[in-house]
Scaffold this active site. Sequence first.
Site, mmCIF file in Angstrom:
data_model
loop_
_atom_site.group_PDB
_atom_site.id
_atom_site.type_symbol
_atom_site.label_atom_id
_atom_site.label_comp_id
_atom_site.label_asym_id
_atom_site.label_seq_id
_atom_site.Cartn_x
_atom_site.Cartn_y
_atom_site.Cartn_z
ATOM 1 N N HIS A 107 36.463 -18.918 -26.514
ATOM 2 C CA HIS A 107 36.840 -20.329 -27.115
ATOM 3 C C HIS A 107 36.479 -20.387 -28.419
ATOM 4 C CE1 HIS A 107 38.149 -21.041 -22.948
ATOM 5 N NE2 HIS A 107 36.774 -21.152 -22.556
ATOM 6 N N THR A 108 36.721 -21.593 -29.215
ATOM 7 C CA THR A 108 36.447 -21.659 -30.427
ATOM 8 C C THR A 108 34.849 -21.966 -30.469
ATOM 9 O OG1 THR A 108 38.494 -22.597 -31.057
ATOM 10 C CG2 THR A 108 36.666 -23.240 -32.426
ATOM 11 N N THR A 109 34.304 -21.426 -31.351
ATOM 12 C CA THR A 109 32.741 -21.491 -31.730
ATOM 13 C C THR A 109 32.491 -21.902 -33.030
ATOM 14 O OG1 THR A 109 32.346 -19.183 -32.305
ATOM 15 C CG2 THR A 109 32.022 -20.020 -29.975
ATOM 16 N N TRP A 150 35.814 -29.930 -30.573
ATOM 17 C CA TRP A 150 34.626 -29.986 -31.696
ATOM 18 C C TRP A 150 35.016 -31.104 -32.571
ATOM 19 C CZ3 TRP A 150 30.570 -26.534 -32.356
ATOM 20 C CH2 TRP A 150 30.670 -25.548 -31.484
#
Length: 262
Positions: free
Chosen positions: A33-35, A141
Amino acid sequence: MNHTPENWGRPRDDIYGFYDKSFLQNTGGAQQHTTRPVVTGTSVVALKYNGGVVMAADNLASYGSLARFTDIKRIKQVGDHTIVGAGGDISDMQYLFDKLLESVLIKEEYQNDGHALRAPHIYSYLARVLYNRRCKFNFLWNSILVAGYDDEKKPFLASADLLGTRFSSPALASGYGAQLAIPILRKIAPDEASVTKITKEQAIEAIKLCMKVLFYRDARSMNKYSLAVISEEGVDLTHGVALENESWKFAETVRGYGAQTV
């Protein structure tokens, strides 16, 4: 022409045979996943006044440290008396705005029962979405601010972040604005009792001052922003408001600045 990425720069299938695409399939590896969000927006600032709420967010989306997109609208009107402002990852913001919220509004309109979603309902829904994604370790985010009217037709302002943390205050800001704008706003709105003494004009001027300070001090900000004013008449949302009395214009007269030649 075949625009499929896996076929870029390789021989044609009809001449050299079909390509083995098995490597493109999921092989049971770890899901990622996006970090580290890449394209992001910065602060959203909001303040309650006697009878409504004022909110502002600049129109810049930064690609890392590059001021890449200069016309990104980070405030969305939801229904007649609710607005949502978002900072953080732009793609996640678009997912919240264009998919989730639009779907919720369409389903609500289908009922046709005379009931309208107000700010607390939208806020509760978004906060739960953020917390649900946090529990899956697949974060959205974003830090969101929701403003509008509650069921008793009183001004409402609250915030939620990517962890699902929820809180409310007469003055709120996300991003760098939490450090620079909040001290300015709390001078005129230290608590809920002080909101009744704030006029709409005072709230607008305070928000404009915050946007000016953020433009000077936040490297991810710009001099054009969206300004939303919520009152009993509805939502007045204006995009592309230009910063007044911009002091950085003096740089245009400096030899060697920008496209000038020395």
